[in-house]
Design a protein around this motif. Structure first.
Motif, PDB file in Angstrom:
ATOM      1  N   GLN A  52       0.726  -1.199  -0.033  1.00 48.12           N
ATOM      2  CA  GLN A  52      -0.015  -0.099   0.085  1.00 48.12           C
ATOM      3  C   GLN A  52       0.831   1.111   0.009  1.00 48.12           C
ATOM      4  O   GLN A  52       0.494   2.303  -0.745  1.00 48.12           O
ATOM      5  N   TYR A  53       1.934   1.089   0.752  1.00 46.50           N
ATOM      6  CA  TYR A  53       2.822   2.304   0.780  1.00 46.50           C
ATOM      7  C   TYR A  53       3.627   2.560  -0.503  1.00 46.50           C
ATOM      8  O   TYR A  53       3.572   3.515  -1.122  1.00 46.50           O
ATOM      9  N   SER A  54       3.943   1.525  -0.983  1.00 48.33           N
ATOM     10  CA  SER A  54       4.832   1.688  -2.457  1.00 48.33           C
ATOM     11  C   SER A  54       3.873   2.015  -3.534  1.00 48.33           C
ATOM     12  O   SER A  54       4.231   3.103  -4.363  1.00 48.33           O
ATOM     13  N   THR A  55       2.466   1.712  -3.608  1.00 47.80           N
ATOM     14  CA  THR A  55       1.659   2.112  -4.614  1.00 47.80           C
ATOM     15  C   THR A  55       0.712   3.250  -4.468  1.00 47.80           C
ATOM     16  O   THR A  55       0.695   3.986  -5.485  1.00 47.80           O
ATOM     17  N   GLU A  56       0.373   3.514  -3.095  1.00 48.84           N
ATOM     18  CA  GLU A  56      -0.514   4.696  -3.171  1.00 48.84           C
ATOM     19  C   GLU A  56       0.122   5.775  -2.408  1.00 48.84           C
ATOM     20  O   GLU A  56      -0.299   6.918  -2.191  1.00 48.84           O
ATOM     21  N   VAL A  57       1.325   5.736  -1.714  1.00 47.62           N
ATOM     22  CA  VAL A  57       2.000   6.801  -1.257  1.00 47.62           C
ATOM     23  C   VAL A  57       3.267   7.183  -2.046  1.00 47.62           C
ATOM     24  O   VAL A  57       3.497   8.008  -2.592  1.00 47.62           O
ATOM     25  N   HIS A  58       4.295   6.197  -2.018  1.00 45.40           N
ATOM     26  CA  HIS A  58       5.425   6.556  -2.790  1.00 45.40           C
ATOM     27  C   HIS A  58       5.570   6.762  -4.080  1.00 45.40           C
ATOM     28  O   HIS A  58       6.077   7.698  -4.822  1.00 45.40           O
ATOM     29  N   GLN A  59       4.704   5.923  -4.833  1.00 44.04           N
ATOM     30  CA  GLN A  59       4.473   6.027  -6.236  1.00 44.04           C
ATOM     31  C   GLN A  59       3.822   7.090  -6.579  1.00 44.04           C
ATOM     32  O   GLN A  59       3.932   8.116  -7.500  1.00 44.04           O
ATOM     33  N   GLY A  60       2.743   7.441  -5.701  1.00 46.10           N
ATOM     34  CA  GLY A  60       1.547   8.538  -5.963  1.00 46.10           C
ATOM     35  C   GLY A  60       0.780   8.453  -7.216  1.00 46.10           C
ATOM     36  O   GLY A  60       0.769   7.372  -7.933  1.00 46.10           O
ATOM     37  N   GLY A  61      -0.004   9.479  -7.695  1.00 44.92           N
ATOM     38  CA  GLY A  61      -0.739   9.323  -8.524  1.00 44.92           C
ATOM     39  C   GLY A  61      -2.089   8.567  -8.544  1.00 44.92           C
ATOM     40  O   GLY A  61      -2.159   7.887  -7.518  1.00 44.92           O
ATOM     41  N   SER A  62      -2.613   8.317  -9.447  1.00 40.92           N
ATOM     42  CA  SER A  62      -3.723   7.356  -9.913  1.00 40.92           C
ATOM     43  C   SER A  62      -4.049   7.011 -11.084  1.00 40.92           C
ATOM     44  O   SER A  62      -3.855   7.877 -11.870  1.00 40.92           O
ATOM     45  N   GLY A  63      -4.805   6.104 -11.518  1.00 40.83           N
ATOM     46  CA  GLY A  63      -5.103   5.536 -12.828  1.00 40.83           C
ATOM     47  C   GLY A  63      -3.769   5.725 -13.776  1.00 40.83           C
ATOM     48  O   GLY A  63      -2.750   5.304 -13.582  1.00 40.83           O
ATOM     49  N   SER A  64      -3.958   6.439 -14.963  1.00 38.82           N
ATOM     50  CA  SER A  64      -3.008   6.743 -15.834  1.00 38.82           C
ATOM     51  C   SER A  64      -2.071   7.533 -15.545  1.00 38.82           C
ATOM     52  O   SER A  64      -0.939   7.863 -16.194  1.00 38.82           O
ATOM     53  N   GLU A  65      -1.986   8.309 -14.525  1.00 41.62           N
ATOM     54  CA  GLU A  65      -1.050   9.373 -13.930  1.00 41.62           C
ATOM     55  C   GLU A  65      -0.069   8.663 -13.201  1.00 41.62           C
ATOM     56  O   GLU A  65       1.000   9.334 -12.608  1.00 41.62           O
ATOM     57  N   LYS A  66       0.015   7.313 -12.728  1.00 43.43           N
ATOM     58  CA  LYS A  66       1.091   6.760 -11.677  1.00 43.43           C
ATOM     59  C   LYS A  66       2.233   6.692 -12.435  1.00 43.43           C
ATOM     60  O   LYS A  66       2.423   6.216 -13.593  1.00 43.43           O
ATOM     61  N   PRO A  67       3.469   7.264 -12.024  1.00 42.44           N
ATOM     62  CA  PRO A  67       4.745   7.067 -12.530  1.00 42.44           C
ATOM     63  C   PRO A  67       5.333   5.935 -12.104  1.00 42.44           C
ATOM     64  O   PRO A  67       4.762   4.982 -11.603  1.00 42.44           O
ATOM     65  N   ALA A  68       6.654   5.733 -12.127  1.00 41.08           N
ATOM     66  CA  ALA A  68       7.418   4.884 -11.413  1.00 41.08           C
ATOM     67  C   ALA A  68       7.795   5.338  -9.973  1.00 41.08           C
ATOM     68  O   ALA A  68       7.023   6.028  -9.456  1.00 41.08           O
ATOM     69  N   TRP A  69       9.088   5.221  -9.594  1.00 39.50           N
ATOM     70  CA  TRP A  69       9.424   5.519  -8.393  1.00 39.50           C
ATOM     71  C   TRP A  69      10.892   6.186  -8.264  1.00 39.50           C
ATOM     72  O   TRP A  69      11.788   6.198  -9.392  1.00 39.50           O
ATOM     73  N   ARG A  70      11.259   6.833  -7.068  1.00 39.90           N
ATOM     74  CA  ARG A  70      12.479   7.403  -6.942  1.00 39.90           C
ATOM     75  C   ARG A  70      12.697   7.284  -5.513  1.00 39.90           C
ATOM     76  O   ARG A  70      12.130   6.824  -4.652  1.00 39.90           O
ATOM     77  N   TYR A  71      14.026   8.007  -4.975  1.00 32.45           N
ATOM     78  CA  TYR A  71      14.361   7.797  -3.787  1.00 32.45           C
ATOM     79  C   TYR A  71      13.412   8.041  -2.634  1.00 32.45           C
ATOM     80  O   TYR A  71      13.225   7.566  -1.684  1.00 32.45           O
ATOM     81  N   ILE A  72      12.784   9.222  -2.847  1.00 25.00           N
ATOM     82  CA  ILE A  72      11.709   9.812  -1.921  1.00 25.00           C
ATOM     83  C   ILE A  72      10.406  10.218  -3.018  1.00 25.00           C
ATOM     84  O   ILE A  72      10.694  10.508  -3.901  1.00 25.00           O
ATOM     85  N   PRO A  73       9.363  10.092  -2.607  1.00 17.82           N
ATOM     86  CA  PRO A  73       8.150  10.457  -3.357  1.00 17.82           C
ATOM     87  C   PRO A  73       8.604  12.060  -3.828  1.00 17.82           C
ATOM     88  O   PRO A  73       8.643  12.724  -3.162  1.00 17.82           O
ATOM     89  N   GLY A  74       7.934  12.148  -5.077  1.00 14.05           N
ATOM     90  CA  GLY A  74       8.040  13.389  -5.744  1.00 14.05           C
ATOM     91  C   GLY A  74       9.022  13.680  -6.535  1.00 14.05           C
ATOM     92  O   GLY A  74       9.084  14.967  -6.850  1.00 14.05           O
ATOM     93  N   ARG A  75      10.114  13.014  -6.539  1.00 11.59           N
ATOM     94  CA  ARG A  75      11.572  13.363  -7.325  1.00 11.59           C
ATOM     95  C   ARG A  75      11.162  12.722  -8.576  1.00 11.59           C
ATOM     96  O   ARG A  75      10.326  11.747  -8.764  1.00 11.59           O
ATOM     97  N   ASP A  76      12.138  13.094  -9.332  1.00  7.04           N
ATOM     98  CA  ASP A  76      11.990  12.491 -10.755  1.00  7.04           C
ATOM     99  C   ASP A  76      12.544  10.870 -10.685  1.00  7.04           C
ATOM    100  O   ASP A  76      13.394  10.327  -9.912  1.00  7.04           O
ATOM    101  N   ILE A  77      11.787  10.143 -11.310  1.00  4.65           N
ATOM    102  CA  ILE A  77      11.955   8.723 -11.205  1.00  4.65           C
ATOM    103  C   ILE A  77      12.974   8.128 -12.068  1.00  4.65           C
ATOM    104  O   ILE A  77      13.701   9.000 -12.837  1.00  4.65           O
ATOM    105  N   ASP A  78      13.461   6.936 -11.571  1.00  8.05           N
ATOM    106  CA  ASP A  78      14.820   6.299 -12.231  1.00  8.05           C
ATOM    107  C   ASP A  78      14.582   4.904 -12.520  1.00  8.05           C
ATOM    108  O   ASP A  78      13.707   4.257 -11.748  1.00  8.05           O
ATOM    109  N   ALA A  79      15.440   4.429 -13.307  1.00  7.76           N
ATOM    110  CA  ALA A  79      15.333   2.749 -13.627  1.00  7.76           C
ATOM    111  C   ALA A  79      15.761   2.066 -12.671  1.00  7.76           C
ATOM    112  O   ALA A  79      15.386   0.893 -12.390  1.00  7.76           O
ATOM    113  N   SER A  80      16.846   2.456 -11.927  1.00 10.78           N
ATOM    114  CA  SER A  80      17.261   1.397 -10.663  1.00 10.78           C
ATOM    115  C   SER A  80      16.524   1.293  -9.647  1.00 10.78           C
ATOM    116  O   SER A  80      15.993   0.139  -9.172  1.00 10.78           O
ATOM    117  N   VAL A  81      16.013   2.198  -8.944  1.00  8.71           N
ATOM    118  CA  VAL A  81      15.165   1.748  -7.693  1.00  8.71           C
ATOM    119  C   VAL A  81      13.752   1.532  -7.996  1.00  8.71           C
ATOM    120  O   VAL A  81      13.317   0.626  -7.490  1.00  8.71           O
TER     121      VAL A  81
END
Length: 331
Positions: free
Chosen positions: A116-145
């Motif tokens: 729940q934390y990974s998908t609804e808090v750290h990833q953020g967004g909803s539906g088609s707006e969900k991005p990938a992930w970064r070190y902390i929520p809200g930063r530019d996403i990257d391939a490694s983490v």
């Protein structure tokens, strides 16, 4: 041998003290999770196996570090300077696999909170707006983490836990957006940089291929990247697996781990060639005799320094467990 070394060096409360074993920073949550995964990969769970007590204590320590929002590792930001996502996603992966194998209610509950934390808090967004992930929520996403989060959610789904499908869709869109699809450098598509517009790197290509495979893409559409990886077979060299983030930044065991999973899934000659190089590389460099019997020495890459001997030993074991940890998706 590796399991015996890990078991002997586990702390009484269930975690592994990485700085006691050559780590330059306190990376205990993520490395404890990797050690637990190594035991799980060898068939030991919270209920069965010679090392079930080690698994149980490791899982309980990870759960003890979980916050009310489901996150893990927020108190351990310094190792990566910018956030705790490696800790959380790796701990979440260990909980998901433990939940699937042992079916202990408290572990299932903690694994579900982590999802729940990974998908609804750290990833953020909803539906088609969900991005990938970064070190902390809200930063530019990257391939490694993002790769560790995909692994967490993939294992959670296999374990029968509920995962928001939009999270998978967002990850797939991200990897598609950064993929180098044209034939460049003598290879076809299937190569990946750290972030969009960045330089193609070995680590991120391996992670990108594996995530695409786990997200449903066919292996024959990723052969360009696999050819690229196949020209960089495993070897005991601190310069293997250039990170692509900064010059002279290398992650050799990280590269071996992800590319072992990737080539196993690609199958055929890709796996045959990789496996033929992997086994002697790991087995001839595993310590024999003395206090460190069964472990692997840090070889000098950046990740070796952060994780130390516990990291090296857990990752080495995980590489050698690939034959039965994940079923090949091509069969």
């Amino acid at each position: 041998m590796a399991m015996r070394w890990l078991a002997y060096h586990q702390e009484a409360d269930g975690h592994w003290d990485t700085q006691k074993h050559q780590a330059t920073r306190n990376t205990d949550p993520a490395i404890t999770a990797l050690a637990v995964l190594a035991f799980l990969g060898a068939g030991h769970t919270e209920k069965v196996g010679k090392y079930k007590d080690n698994v149980t204590r490791g899982v309980q320590w990870i759960i003890s570090k979980q916050g009310a929002d489901g996150s893990m590792g927020k108190d351990y930001k310094e190792p990566w300077h910018v956030g705790y996502a490696y800790h959380h996603s790796t701990c979440g992966l260990a909980l998901a696999e433990a939940a699937g194998m042992g079916r202990v209610p408290a572990t299932i509950e903690a694994a579900t909170k982590a999802i729940q934390y990974s998908t609804e808090v750290h990833q953020g967004g909803s539906g088609s707006e969900k991005p990938a992930w970064r070190y902390i929520p809200g930063r530019d996403i990257d391939a490694s983490v993002s790769g560790w989060f995909v692994m967490q959610l993939k294992s959670a789904k296999v374990a029968g836990l509920q995962v928001n499908p939009a999270s998978f869709e967002g990850a797939l869109r991200f990897y598609d957006s950064i993929e180098i699809k044209e034939a460049a450098g003598g290879y076809g598509g299937g190569k990946f940089p750290y972030q969009k517009g960045g330089k193609v790197a070995l680590n991120t290509t391996s992670i990108g291929i594996l995530c695409n495979l786990f997200l449903g893409r066919k292996p024959d559409t990723l052969t360009g990247g696999a050819e690229y990886l196949g020209q960089n077979l495993p070897k005991w060299d601190a310069k293997l697996g250039q990170g692509g983030v900064k010059e002279n930044s290398y992650f050799p065991m990280y590269y071996m781990y992800y590319t072992t999973l990737t080539m196993f899934q690609m199958g055929g000659q890709y796996w045959k060639s990789w496996n033929e190089a992997l086994k002697p590389t790991l087995l001839t460099n595993q310590r024999r005799g003395g206090a460190e019997d069964g472990s692997w020495d840090p070889m000098g890459g950046d990740d070796d320094k952060f994780g130390g001997r516990v990291y090296m030993t857990a990752m080495g074991a995980l590489c050698l467990e690939v034959y039965y940890r994940y079923l090949p998706i091509t069969r």
